[in-house]
Scaffold this motif. Structure first.
Motif, PDB file in Angstrom:
ATOM      1  N   LEU A 129     -11.975   2.071  23.694  1.00 13.91           N
ATOM      2  CA  LEU A 129     -12.322   2.404  25.067  1.00 13.91           C
ATOM      3  C   LEU A 129     -11.396   3.287  25.800  1.00 13.91           C
ATOM      4  O   LEU A 129     -11.377   4.157  26.455  1.00 13.91           O
ATOM      5  N   SER A 130     -10.255   2.768  25.410  1.00 14.70           N
ATOM      6  CA  SER A 130      -8.864   3.465  25.849  1.00 14.70           C
ATOM      7  C   SER A 130      -8.838   5.000  25.327  1.00 14.70           C
ATOM      8  O   SER A 130      -7.706   5.682  25.956  1.00 14.70           O
ATOM      9  N   SER A 137     -17.069   4.966  32.713  1.00 13.00           N
ATOM     10  CA  SER A 137     -17.148   3.422  33.197  1.00 13.00           C
ATOM     11  C   SER A 137     -17.732   3.921  34.642  1.00 13.00           C
ATOM     12  O   SER A 137     -18.674   3.318  35.104  1.00 13.00           O
ATOM     13  N   GLN A 196     -11.285  -4.752  24.251  1.00 13.68           N
ATOM     14  CA  GLN A 196     -11.458  -3.774  25.405  1.00 13.68           C
ATOM     15  C   GLN A 196     -13.033  -3.671  25.833  1.00 13.68           C
ATOM     16  O   GLN A 196     -13.418  -3.646  26.861  1.00 13.68           O
ATOM     17  N   TYR A 197     -13.639  -3.592  24.863  1.00 14.30           N
ATOM     18  CA  TYR A 197     -15.290  -3.644  25.027  1.00 14.30           C
ATOM     19  C   TYR A 197     -15.873  -4.802  25.623  1.00 14.30           C
ATOM     20  O   TYR A 197     -16.669  -4.869  26.261  1.00 14.30           O
ATOM     21  N   LYS A 199     -14.167  -6.713  27.359  1.00 16.50           N
ATOM     22  CA  LYS A 199     -13.733  -6.972  29.041  1.00 16.50           C
ATOM     23  C   LYS A 199     -14.925  -5.838  29.739  1.00 16.50           C
ATOM     24  O   LYS A 199     -15.152  -6.271  30.886  1.00 16.50           O
ATOM     25  N   GLU A 200     -14.975  -4.849  29.273  1.00 12.32           N
ATOM     26  CA  GLU A 200     -16.083  -3.924  29.684  1.00 12.32           C
ATOM     27  C   GLU A 200     -17.316  -4.400  29.780  1.00 12.32           C
ATOM     28  O   GLU A 200     -18.056  -4.169  30.994  1.00 12.32           O
ATOM     29  N   SER A 201     -17.780  -5.250  28.914  1.00 14.10           N
ATOM     30  CA  SER A 201     -18.934  -5.849  29.077  1.00 14.10           C
ATOM     31  C   SER A 201     -19.138  -6.953  30.293  1.00 14.10           C
ATOM     32  O   SER A 201     -20.033  -7.182  30.756  1.00 14.10           O
ATOM     33  N   ALA A 203     -17.378  -6.666  32.857  1.00 12.74           N
ATOM     34  CA  ALA A 203     -17.137  -5.986  34.220  1.00 12.74           C
ATOM     35  C   ALA A 203     -18.477  -5.421  34.657  1.00 12.74           C
ATOM     36  O   ALA A 203     -18.928  -5.194  35.753  1.00 12.74           O
ATOM     37  N   ARG A 204     -19.132  -5.184  33.447  1.00 12.34           N
ATOM     38  CA  ARG A 204     -20.454  -4.192  33.628  1.00 12.34           C
ATOM     39  C   ARG A 204     -21.711  -4.618  32.962  1.00 12.34           C
ATOM     40  O   ARG A 204     -22.363  -3.864  32.039  1.00 12.34           O
ATOM     41  N   VAL A 208     -23.416  -2.609  29.887  1.00 11.19           N
ATOM     42  CA  VAL A 208     -22.623  -2.831  28.311  1.00 11.19           C
ATOM     43  C   VAL A 208     -23.320  -3.966  27.616  1.00 11.19           C
ATOM     44  O   VAL A 208     -23.271  -5.074  28.022  1.00 11.19           O
TER      45      VAL A 208
END
Ligand code: A3P
Length: 318
Positions: A129-130, A137, A196-197, A199-201, A203-204, A208
């Motif tokens: 993701l970085s 996002s 990274q993914y 944490k994204e999942s 958060a969203r 995700v």
């Protein structure tokens, strides 16, 4: 909707000369912004963060390599396009799944080409993701992330890189394992990629979907239903009762895909012919826990300890 597959010609990069580079896998890797990328792909992938323009209705299949990318591409393509193709006469009978969903920025997925694809786009990436644009996002792109139990992922990588090297298993297992544990593997460190993914999942969660290869193996029907929901084309009651979900699972199964002629004999060359990707090598065993046939028990324990350390406190477990 089949993307062009031939390279415009990847050039060796000047910028790589200034960055740490290591040999050991089938091609050298260069450390760019904390991610080990194949040196010959660096030029292309460096462009993605600033030049790829995410759209709010994009669906991105993001995978850690050797986690079932080929399988996920087949499933997502089939689900998203099921009103356009008959199961008996389907693109998967003639095209390798990797070529049905372009990799953002890679050969066959040039950013200019990606820009021409009409919405909603189904795209894929191995990038962490970085290394993708932060707007991914904020505009609300949907992401389906797939990773795999790290021991199986390492073993799958090792076999695959050996086959790509065209030699008779030239990559030393112990050295490859040491590099993997240091984080030096294509698109690694694997733990940063997964986290990274993950944490994204968290958060969203509506946008995700975080998946593990093992979930797909143990309950493909359940995952296919989740995929359809996230892609925005849920199965109707009628489809469910007439067995369409099971038909998708069967069409994309290891046995079906690996027995297609294109996947048995097709191949592409890369890096001016230095490596050869035979489509058959994308279908090796397709099993959970298969690492025991390649790695020693001690190696397994070492990787388990590392995984526990790296994921401690994150809520992510294997
Ligand atoms: P193994 O090497 O353990 O067999 P990727 O597509 O990300 O490169 O991942 C490759 C791995 O996914 C390989 O694992 C391959 O066999 C497995 N695979 C490919 N297609 C599959 C399918 N339809 N079902 C289950 N596993 C599959």
């Amino acid at each position: 909707p089949v993307a062009p597959t031939e390279s415009k010609g990847c050039t060796e990069v000047d910028v790589a000369a200034a960055l740490p580079t290591r040999e050991g896998w089938s091609t050298p890797l260069t450390l760019y912004k904390n991610c080990w990328l194949r040196t010959h792909t660096l030029n292309r992938f460096m462009l993605v963060q600033d030049n790829f323009k995410p759209r709010s209705d994009d669906i991105i299949l993001a995978t850690h390599p050797k986690s079932g990318t080929t399988w996920l591409k087949a499933l997502a393509f089939t689900i998203a396009n099921r009103s356009s193709y008959d199961f008996a006469d389907h693109p998967l009978h003639a095209v390798n799944p990797q070529h049905l969903v372009p990799f953002i920025g890679a050969v066959g997925g040039d950013l200019d080409y990606i820009e021409t694809i009409p919405s909603p786009r189904l795209l894929s990436t191995h990038l962490p993701l970085s290394l993708l644009p932060p707007s991914l996002s904020t505009v609300g792109c949907r992401i389906i992330y797939l990773c795999r139990e790290p021991k199986d992922s390492f073993v799958s990588r090792w076999h695959f890189d050996n086959k790509m090297s065209k030699g008779n298993y030239p990559i030393n297992l112990d050295e490859a394992f040491a590099m993997f544990c240091e984080g030096c593997s294509p698109f690694g460190p694997f733990w940063d990629h997964y986290l990274q993914y993950w944490k994204e999942s968290l958060a969203r969660p509506q946008e995700v979907l975080f998946l593990k290869y093992e979930e797909l193996v143990f309950d493909p029907v359940k995952v296919v239903l989740k995929l359809a929901d996230l892609i925005g084309v849920p199965f109707t009651q009628e489809e469910e009762s007439s067995g369409v979900v099971e038909k998708v699972v069967k069409l994309c199964s290891f046995n079906e895909l690996s027995s297609q002629g294109v996947n048995q004999t097709g191949s592409v060359e890369r890096v001016g012919g230095k490596i050869l990707i035979q489509f058959s090598s994308l279908f090796r065993k397709g099993k959970v826990g298969e690492w025991v046939n390649t790695m020693s028990k001690e190696m397994g324990e070492k990787l388990d300890i590392l995984v526990e350390e790296k994921f401690k406190g994150s809520g992510l477990m294997f």
